[in-house]
Design a protein around this motif. Structure first.
Motif, PDB file in Angstrom:
ATOM      1  N   GLY A  32      22.464 -37.281  -5.249  1.00 44.14           N
ATOM      2  CA  GLY A  32      22.334 -37.847  -6.586  1.00 44.14           C
ATOM      3  C   GLY A  32      21.056 -37.384  -7.260  1.00 44.14           C
ATOM      4  O   GLY A  32      21.045 -37.079  -8.457  1.00 44.14           O
ATOM      5  N   SER A  35      21.420 -33.802  -8.359  1.00 44.83           N
ATOM      6  CA  SER A  35      22.263 -33.740  -9.563  1.00 44.83           C
ATOM      7  C   SER A  35      21.453 -34.070 -10.808  1.00 44.83           C
ATOM      8  O   SER A  35      21.573 -33.392 -11.843  1.00 44.83           O
ATOM      9  CB  SER A  35      23.442 -34.712  -9.434  1.00 44.83           C
ATOM     10  OG  SER A  35      24.222 -34.434  -8.300  1.00 44.83           O
ATOM     11  N   PHE A  36      20.626 -35.107 -10.712  1.00 44.94           N
ATOM     12  CA  PHE A  36      19.813 -35.498 -11.865  1.00 44.94           C
ATOM     13  C   PHE A  36      18.747 -34.451 -12.163  1.00 44.94           C
ATOM     14  O   PHE A  36      18.440 -34.178 -13.332  1.00 44.94           O
ATOM     15  CB  PHE A  36      19.165 -36.857 -11.610  1.00 44.94           C
ATOM     16  CG  PHE A  36      18.448 -37.425 -12.796  1.00 44.94           C
ATOM     17  CD1 PHE A  36      19.122 -37.674 -13.979  1.00 44.94           C
ATOM     18  CD2 PHE A  36      17.094 -37.699 -12.738  1.00 44.94           C
ATOM     19  CE1 PHE A  36      18.465 -38.194 -15.094  1.00 44.94           C
ATOM     20  CE2 PHE A  36      16.419 -38.217 -13.832  1.00 44.94           C
ATOM     21  CZ  PHE A  36      17.110 -38.466 -15.014  1.00 44.94           C
ATOM     22  N   VAL A  91      27.250 -32.991  -7.649  1.00 42.77           N
ATOM     23  CA  VAL A  91      27.996 -34.193  -8.040  1.00 42.77           C
ATOM     24  C   VAL A  91      29.271 -34.317  -7.205  1.00 42.77           C
ATOM     25  O   VAL A  91      29.626 -35.408  -6.737  1.00 42.77           O
ATOM     26  CB  VAL A  91      28.332 -34.163  -9.546  1.00 42.77           C
ATOM     27  CG1 VAL A  91      29.315 -35.279  -9.901  1.00 42.77           C
ATOM     28  CG2 VAL A  91      27.073 -34.311 -10.376  1.00 42.77           C
ATOM     29  N   LEU A 118      31.422 -39.542 -14.581  1.00 42.92           N
ATOM     30  CA  LEU A 118      30.356 -38.554 -14.623  1.00 42.92           C
ATOM     31  C   LEU A 118      30.799 -37.226 -14.013  1.00 42.92           C
ATOM     32  O   LEU A 118      30.412 -36.153 -14.490  1.00 42.92           O
ATOM     33  CB  LEU A 118      29.124 -39.083 -13.876  1.00 42.92           C
ATOM     34  CG  LEU A 118      28.238 -40.052 -14.665  1.00 42.92           C
ATOM     35  CD1 LEU A 118      27.217 -40.714 -13.752  1.00 42.92           C
ATOM     36  CD2 LEU A 118      27.542 -39.327 -15.801  1.00 42.92           C
ATOM     37  N   THR A 122      30.809 -33.788 -16.067  1.00 38.64           N
ATOM     38  CA  THR A 122      30.087 -32.618 -15.561  1.00 38.64           C
ATOM     39  C   THR A 122      30.969 -31.380 -15.596  1.00 38.64           C
ATOM     40  O   THR A 122      30.526 -30.293 -15.997  1.00 38.64           O
ATOM     41  CB  THR A 122      29.603 -32.877 -14.124  1.00 38.64           C
ATOM     42  OG1 THR A 122      28.744 -34.020 -14.107  1.00 38.64           O
ATOM     43  CG2 THR A 122      28.837 -31.683 -13.583  1.00 38.64           C
ATOM     44  N   GLN A 192      24.228 -41.695 -16.595  1.00 42.76           N
ATOM     45  CA  GLN A 192      23.392 -41.505 -15.405  1.00 42.76           C
ATOM     46  C   GLN A 192      22.335 -42.592 -15.302  1.00 42.76           C
ATOM     47  O   GLN A 192      22.105 -43.129 -14.205  1.00 42.76           O
ATOM     48  CB  GLN A 192      22.730 -40.125 -15.465  1.00 42.76           C
ATOM     49  CG  GLN A 192      23.668 -38.985 -15.122  1.00 42.76           C
ATOM     50  CD  GLN A 192      22.973 -37.646 -15.186  1.00 42.76           C
ATOM     51  OE1 GLN A 192      22.427 -37.164 -14.199  1.00 42.76           O
ATOM     52  NE2 GLN A 192      22.994 -37.027 -16.352  1.00 42.76           N
ATOM     53  N   HIS A 195      24.044 -45.640 -14.238  1.00 46.03           N
ATOM     54  CA  HIS A 195      24.440 -45.479 -12.838  1.00 46.03           C
ATOM     55  C   HIS A 195      23.275 -45.830 -11.916  1.00 46.03           C
ATOM     56  O   HIS A 195      23.441 -46.574 -10.938  1.00 46.03           O
ATOM     57  CB  HIS A 195      24.885 -44.034 -12.625  1.00 46.03           C
ATOM     58  CG  HIS A 195      25.571 -43.783 -11.330  1.00 46.03           C
ATOM     59  ND1 HIS A 195      26.802 -44.316 -11.003  1.00 46.03           N
ATOM     60  CD2 HIS A 195      25.200 -43.034 -10.249  1.00 46.03           C
ATOM     61  CE1 HIS A 195      27.158 -43.915  -9.800  1.00 46.03           C
ATOM     62  NE2 HIS A 195      26.198 -43.143  -9.320  1.00 46.03           N
TER      63      HIS A 195
END
Length: 208
Positions: A32, A35-36, A91, A118, A122, A192, A195
């Protein structure tokens, strides 16, 4: 009456306490976070490219100018492209990790739905970014996407809204540009943050 501990948004994002097991690498594999990180790089490089990119018929020419005339333009484009691919992969792997660790179970079922949305965003962002490159390859990809979308109920209208007046020789349009840069990216960024907040609110990551 005083505010209850942990009731604010910031305290959920950066809590005072966290479970020891959640700090283990195998609890999340940092997928995660990766991904961010990719999303942040995409945002920074995307903003830089906005100053020079021109959607539509001039898309391919403007990208060529970025590569040749803009200092480090090729590097910025490469960072943007590979960060997009990294985000798709991380992701997807993150979703596999959630299923494997059964982290979608209550109380996290709603956050699982957010994660699925998400993942879809993406993929669409990556696809729309490819269309914005212009050229025959993007035009062909646009034609395939429109054909698939038109097979769905009401898909003809959605195809017109999303793709605009794209041609087989150039998939870049102002419509796709607006969707990619503002609408889809904005929704993805908001979801996000929600999330992350929801993970903290639901008790954090649950180790295996």
């Amino acid at each position: 009456m005083g505010k209850q501990a942990g009731s604010s948004f910031l305290e959920h994002i950066r809590p005072r306490r966290i479970k020891l097991g959640a700090l283990q690498l195998r609890a999340t594999f940092c997928l995660g976070g990766f991904s961010f990180l990719a999303f942040i790089v995409l945002t920074i490089t995307g903003v830089i490219l906005l100053f020079y990119y021109q959607p539509g018929d001039k898309a391919f020419a403007s990208l060529s100018e970025i590569d040749s005339a803009l200092p480090y333009g090729g590097l910025i484009r490469s960072l943007h492209f590979w960060s997009g691919q990294m985000m798709v992969i991380t992701v997807f792997l993150h979703m596999i990790r959630v299923v494997w660790s059964k982290a979608y179970r209550p109380l996290s079922e709603f956050n699982w739905i957010t994660g699925v949305i998400l993942l879809g965003l993406t993929i669409i962002l990556d696809y729309s970014g490819y269309l914005l490159r212009g050229g025959q390859e993007s035009g062909a990809a646009s034609s395939v996407g429109q054909t698939l979308l038109k097979t769905l109920p009401g898909g003809k209208g959605w195809a017109a809204i999303f793709f605009g007046q794209s041609s087989p020789v150039n998939g870049s349009t102002l419509d796709i540009f607006v969707w990619h840069v503002f609408i889809l990216a904005g929704i993805a960024g908001f979801l996000q943050m929600y999330h992350f907040w929801r993970i903290r609110k639901d008790g954090g990551v649950r180790p295996l």
